[in-house]
Write a protein that holds these residues in place. Sequence first.
Motif, PDB file in Angstrom:
ATOM      1  N   LEU A  81       0.511  -2.626   1.257  1.00  0.00           N
ATOM      2  CA  LEU A  81       1.368  -2.203   1.594  1.00  0.00           C
ATOM      3  C   LEU A  81       1.751  -1.470   2.744  1.00  0.00           C
ATOM      4  N   ALA A  82       0.765  -2.782   3.726  1.00  0.00           N
ATOM      5  CA  ALA A  82       1.145  -2.120   5.249  1.00  0.00           C
ATOM      6  C   ALA A  82       1.503  -3.195   6.089  1.00  0.00           C
ATOM      7  N   LEU A  83       1.642  -4.540   5.265  1.00  0.00           N
ATOM      8  CA  LEU A  83       2.002  -6.118   5.875  1.00  0.00           C
ATOM      9  C   LEU A  83       3.385  -5.993   5.491  1.00  0.00           C
ATOM     10  N   ILE A  84       3.417  -5.229   3.747  1.00  0.00           N
ATOM     11  CA  ILE A  84       5.264  -5.676   3.722  1.00  0.00           C
ATOM     12  C   ILE A  84       5.848  -5.307   4.699  1.00  0.00           C
ATOM     13  N   PRO A  85       6.860  -4.269   5.941  1.00  0.00           N
ATOM     14  CA  PRO A  85       7.378  -4.014   6.675  1.00  0.00           C
ATOM     15  C   PRO A  85       7.212  -4.849   7.462  1.00  0.00           C
ATOM     16  N   THR A  86       6.042  -5.407   7.810  1.00  0.00           N
ATOM     17  CA  THR A  86       5.531  -6.898   8.775  1.00  0.00           C
ATOM     18  C   THR A  86       6.724  -7.861   8.680  1.00  0.00           C
ATOM     19  N   VAL A  87       6.057  -7.860   7.052  1.00  0.00           N
ATOM     20  CA  VAL A  87       6.074  -9.808   6.864  1.00  0.00           C
ATOM     21  C   VAL A  87       7.100  -9.708   5.886  1.00  0.00           C
ATOM     22  N   LYS A  88       8.014  -8.834   5.553  1.00  0.00           N
ATOM     23  CA  LYS A  88       9.427  -8.898   5.040  1.00  0.00           C
ATOM     24  C   LYS A  88       9.449 -10.040   3.257  1.00  0.00           C
ATOM     25  N   PRO A  89       8.534  -9.943   2.732  1.00  0.00           N
ATOM     26  CA  PRO A  89       8.081 -10.410   1.569  1.00  0.00           C
ATOM     27  C   PRO A  89       9.687 -10.779   0.763  1.00  0.00           C
ATOM     28  N   THR A  90       9.849 -11.765   0.416  1.00  0.00           N
ATOM     29  CA  THR A  90      11.376 -12.470  -0.959  1.00  0.00           C
ATOM     30  C   THR A  90      10.378 -12.360  -2.337  1.00  0.00           C
ATOM     31  N   LEU A  91       8.846 -12.554  -2.012  1.00  0.00           N
ATOM     32  CA  LEU A  91       7.771 -12.508  -3.422  1.00  0.00           C
ATOM     33  C   LEU A  91       6.905 -12.463  -2.767  1.00  0.00           C
ATOM     34  N   ILE A  92       5.881 -10.982  -3.520  1.00  0.00           N
ATOM     35  CA  ILE A  92       4.647 -10.883  -4.206  1.00  0.00           C
ATOM     36  C   ILE A  92       4.034 -11.125  -5.209  1.00  0.00           C
ATOM     37  N   CYS A  93       2.696 -12.278  -4.621  1.00  0.00           N
ATOM     38  CA  CYS A  93       1.944 -12.935  -5.503  1.00  0.00           C
ATOM     39  C   CYS A  93       1.027 -11.379  -5.282  1.00  0.00           C
ATOM     40  N   THR A  94      -0.196 -11.141  -7.286  1.00  0.00           N
ATOM     41  CA  THR A  94      -0.991  -9.858  -6.966  1.00  0.00           C
ATOM     42  C   THR A  94      -1.960 -10.852  -7.380  1.00  0.00           C
ATOM     43  N   ASP A  95      -2.989  -9.943  -7.448  1.00  0.00           N
ATOM     44  CA  ASP A  95      -3.924 -10.005  -8.488  1.00  0.00           C
ATOM     45  C   ASP A  95      -4.119  -8.799  -9.518  1.00  0.00           C
ATOM     46  N   LEU A  96      -4.863  -8.711 -10.220  1.00  0.00           N
ATOM     47  CA  LEU A  96      -5.122  -7.543 -10.980  1.00  0.00           C
ATOM     48  C   LEU A  96      -5.495  -6.641 -10.789  1.00  0.00           C
ATOM     49  N   HIS A  97      -7.343  -7.052 -10.321  1.00  0.00           N
ATOM     50  CA  HIS A  97      -8.389  -6.163  -9.595  1.00  0.00           C
ATOM     51  C   HIS A  97      -8.619  -6.107  -8.931  1.00  0.00           C
ATOM     52  N   MET A  98      -8.581  -5.407  -7.974  1.00  0.00           N
ATOM     53  CA  MET A  98      -9.234  -5.565  -6.766  1.00  0.00           C
ATOM     54  C   MET A  98      -9.240  -4.440  -6.792  1.00  0.00           C
ATOM     55  N   PRO A  99     -11.065  -3.900  -5.077  1.00  0.00           N
ATOM     56  CA  PRO A  99     -10.863  -2.663  -4.421  1.00  0.00           C
ATOM     57  C   PRO A  99      -9.931  -2.546  -4.199  1.00  0.00           C
ATOM     58  N   LYS A 100     -10.466  -0.651  -3.590  1.00  0.00           N
ATOM     59  CA  LYS A 100      -9.016   0.000  -2.951  1.00  0.00           C
ATOM     60  C   LYS A 100      -8.038   0.552  -3.713  1.00  0.00           C
TER      61      LYS A 100
END
Length: 354
Positions: free
Chosen positions: A44-63
Motif C-alpha cells: 500500500l505504501a508503494l502504490i502511489p510511488t510505483v503506479k502499477p498497471t497490475l498487482i500480483c499478490t499472494d494470499l497468506h502474508m504477515p501483518k
Amino acid sequence: MPSGPIRLLLVEDSPVALVLLQRILQEAPDMEVVGVARNGQEALALIPTVKPTLICTDLHMPKMDGLEFTEEVMARCPCPILVISASVQKEDTQTVFRILEAGALDIFPKPRTGLASEYEKTKAELLAKIRVLAGVSVFTHRRRSSIPIAPIAPTTSAPVRNSRPRILALGASTGGPQALLAIVQQLPKTFPVPVLCVQHISDGFLQGLVDWLDHSCALRITIATPGAVPQPGVVYFPPERHHLELDLGGRLQLSQGAPVAGHCPSVSVMFKSVAAYYRRSAVGVLLTGMGRDGADGLHALAQAGSLTIAQDEASCVVFGMPKEAIALGAAQQVLPLGAIAPFLLGSVFGGDFL
C-alpha cells in the motif's frame, strides 16, 4: 492494453517465490517489475510511488494478508489485482473467493512444489493472463461492511415468451465468479428450474467456488454426478476437467473429452447439449471471459429457439466470449450484469413462483 510496458507490483512474502516470479516476468519484453513488497502494508505504501498497471499478490502474508490488502486497494486506489496462490484447501479457497468478491480479477495457481522448473511450465499461461488483466478497468469498491444486502425485486413486465423455459444454463470465464455470484445470489430458493453452469477455473479451486457460492446463495450449489436428473433450485457445476452434457433422457452426463475452444469443461459443449435436449425450452446466459468459448454454443441455443442473453461490454471484466457471441448474432438480449437476474425473475419466469 496499456501503452508502454505493463508495470507490475509483486506482493509476496516467500523469498524463493518472489525470485522465481521476478525471473519470469523480467524476461517478458512488455513487462516491468516496478516494485516488490512482503505484505499488504508495504505494498500500500508503494502504490502511489510505483503506479502499477497490475498487482500480483499472494494470499497468506504477515501483518496484512491478501484479502485485507485487496479491500484496501479497491477502496483507496483501485488497480487490477491477480491473486497468485498455492492455497487449494477448503479453508483457504473460501478466502480466495472472498478476495475476488472484494475486487480482485482472477486467480493463478502458484506451483505447490516451489521448484523453478514448475514455475517455468506455467510461464506462458501466467504471462497471457497478466496481459489480459492489465488492460481491465476497475472501480472503487465500498467496503463490505458498508454495503447493505437487499434483494432486487423482480420486474413486473410481461413474460417475453409464450412458454416458460425448463432450464437455465450459465457460462463464464475471467471475472466469472463475481458475475455468477451477482446473478445466482438474487435467485430465490423457489427458483423453478435447474441451473447448469460452466466456469473456467484453475485446477484445485472448483470446490472452493462451489462452497463459496453455496454459502452465499439461497439455491443449492453442487458438483454434478453422472446420471443425476437436474432438479429445480439446484446449480450444477461439472467436476474439474469434465465436460457437462445431457444424455437422451435428460440426465447429467460427464466426459473427459478433448478441450473445445481450449477448455474442458467447455461452455459451448454444455450449451449445445442443452439446445439438443431442451430445444425451445431453455435460457442460455454467456458472461464475462476471454476467448470465444460459449459463442458457438449460444448460437446453437438461439437456433433451437431458446432465449439467449450475453453480458454487455461495460459490465464485463473481459468482453471476449460475449463479444464473439454477439458478433455471431447469437445473443437475443445484451444486458448489463445487474439487469440479468431481474430480467430472468420478471420477464422470463414471471416472478409468480416467489
